[in-house]
Scaffold this active site. Structure first.
Site, PDB file in Angstrom:
ATOM      1  N   ARG A   1      13.187  -0.252  11.380  1.00  0.00           N
ATOM      2  CA  ARG A   1      12.376   0.590  10.483  1.00  0.00           C
ATOM      3  C   ARG A   1      13.355   1.491   9.754  1.00  0.00           C
ATOM      4  NH1 ARG A   1       6.791   3.836  11.468  1.00  0.00           N
ATOM      5  NH2 ARG A   1       6.122   1.679  11.251  1.00  0.00           N
TER       6      ARG A   1
ATOM      7  N   ASP B   1      -4.362   4.391   2.476  1.00  0.00           N
ATOM      8  CA  ASP B   1      -3.204   4.806   3.272  1.00  0.00           C
ATOM      9  C   ASP B   1      -2.919   6.260   2.932  1.00  0.00           C
ATOM     10  OD1 ASP B   1      -0.921   4.786   4.882  1.00  0.00           O
ATOM     11  OD2 ASP B   1       0.317   3.649   3.455  1.00  0.00           O
TER      12      ASP B   1
ATOM     13  N   CYS C   1      -3.957   1.639   7.940  1.00  0.00           N
ATOM     14  CA  CYS C   1      -2.879   1.275   8.879  1.00  0.00           C
ATOM     15  C   CYS C   1      -2.615   2.381   9.894  1.00  0.00           C
ATOM     16  CB  CYS C   1      -1.617   0.922   8.117  1.00  0.00           C
ATOM     17  SG  CYS C   1      -0.898   2.289   7.184  1.00  0.00           S
TER      18      CYS C   1
ATOM     19  N   ARG D   1      -1.987  -4.767  16.192  1.00  0.00           N
ATOM     20  CA  ARG D   1      -0.526  -4.731  16.026  1.00  0.00           C
ATOM     21  C   ARG D   1       0.135  -5.398  17.236  1.00  0.00           C
ATOM     22  NH1 ARG D   1       1.912  -1.055  12.687  1.00  0.00           N
ATOM     23  NH2 ARG D   1       3.730  -2.372  13.144  1.00  0.00           N
TER      24      ARG D   1
END
Ligand code: CP
Ligand code: NVA
Length: 304
Positions: free
Chosen positions: A106, A224, A263, A291
């Site tokens: 990430r 989002d 999300c 997820r």
């Protein structure tokens, strides 16, 4: 001959049939079934995870996914690594490849992830960059289909910032064959290169500044956060994005059985009102759970 590792970097890099296979494997794991007779198909395999940004879902779901499939994980943050003292991403990739079987990263710029992938001898997984968030989309497709069946031919509406999630939704529209309607302020427009690519692939992508137009008749409404990790000028973003807040009035323009997805992390009464986020159309907790399952599919695909 050294074969190229099977990276999971962008949805557009993976064929539709392979993405479908990943989701099918995730669903198989969710049902508690074995993969090719193995309950723990990743026994003895190790995943390194590098986090240059915070995470709750990605970190925990990858760690638990790996462990439930029989493998192990190492979690790394750059300021605890020699990257923080100037060791290159390329050298880090070469070294980690000698210890682990896959690397998830990430990070901020996509170039860092691309550099890691080009020097790694093991699969590299995109755990979110400023550019995209493909792992999240695999969970999102899985979630939509659990609630509403095949996403092919359906209409998905995005309202808000044209950000990393938007790019992955646009790529998913082409790969899974659904219509994508995007409502973003012109100053925070969705990525045009992604729209052009998806349109070239035959996808229907409608981009507008009007949330009502985007949401009309949609099977799913998605939003989002207005301020993604690393974003600046929060006040300006709030001003630009407040007309794009998802509230019940907007949800009522969508199809009668429309679902709401996010999300997470969410900010109640900013990008979405609390009554929608916590209401009967919202599937956010299933989305978060998925997820775990979808990433088992990604890990099994990368490491098979
Ligand atoms: N959705 C998502 O990726 O959440 P985290 O930032 O908590 O990992
Ligand atoms: N767009 C958000 C997604 C978080 C999972 C961000 O990048 O912060």
């Amino acid at each position: 001959m050294i074969s190229t590792p099977r990276h999971f970097l962008e949805l557009k890099d993976v064929a539709s049939s392979e993405l479908r296979r990943i989701i099918d494997m995730g669903a198989l794991f969710k049902r508690g079934e074995k993969l090719n007779g193995a309950a723990q198909p990743l026994a003895g395999r190790a995943l390194a995870m590098i986090f240059e940004k915070p995470s709750t879902r990605t970190r925990v779901s990858f760690e638990i996914a790996m462990k439930q499939l029989g493998g192990s994980v190492v979690v790394l943050t750059p300021n605890e690594m020699q990257i923080g003292r100037g060791e290159t991403i390329a050298d880090t990739a070469r070294v980690l490849s000698r210890y682990v079987d896959a690397i998830m990263m990430r990070t901020t710029e996509n170039d860092k992830l691309a550099e890691l992938a080009s020097f790694a001898e093991v699969p590299v997984i995109n755990g979110l960059t400023d550019h995209s968030h493909p792992c999240q989309l695999m969970a999102d497709i899985m979630t939509f289909e659990e609630h509403r069946g095949d996403i092919g031919g359906r209409r998905i509406a995005w309202c808000g910032d044209g950000n990393n999630m938007t790019r992955s939704w646009i790529e998913a529209a082409a790969r899974f064959g659904f219509e994508m309607r995007l409502a973003c302020p012109p100053e925070l427009a969705p990525p045009q290169d992604a729209i052009d690519w998806a349109t070239d692939q035959g996808a229907t992508i409608v981009s507008t500044a009007d949330p009502d137009e985007a949401v009309d008749g949609a099977d799913c409404v998605v939003t989002d956060t207005w301020v993604s990790m690393g974003d600046t000028e929060a006040d300006k973003r709030h001003n630009l994005l407040s007309p794009y807040r998802v509230d019940q009035r907007l949800m009522d323009r969508a199809a009668n059985d429309a679902i709401f997805m996010h999300c997470l992390p969410a900010h109640r009464d900013e990008e979405v009102t609390a009554d929608v986020l916590d209401g009967p159309q919202s599937v956010i907790w299933d989305e978060a759970e998925n997820r775990l399952h979808a990433q088992k599919g990604i890990l099994a695909w990368c490491l098979s």
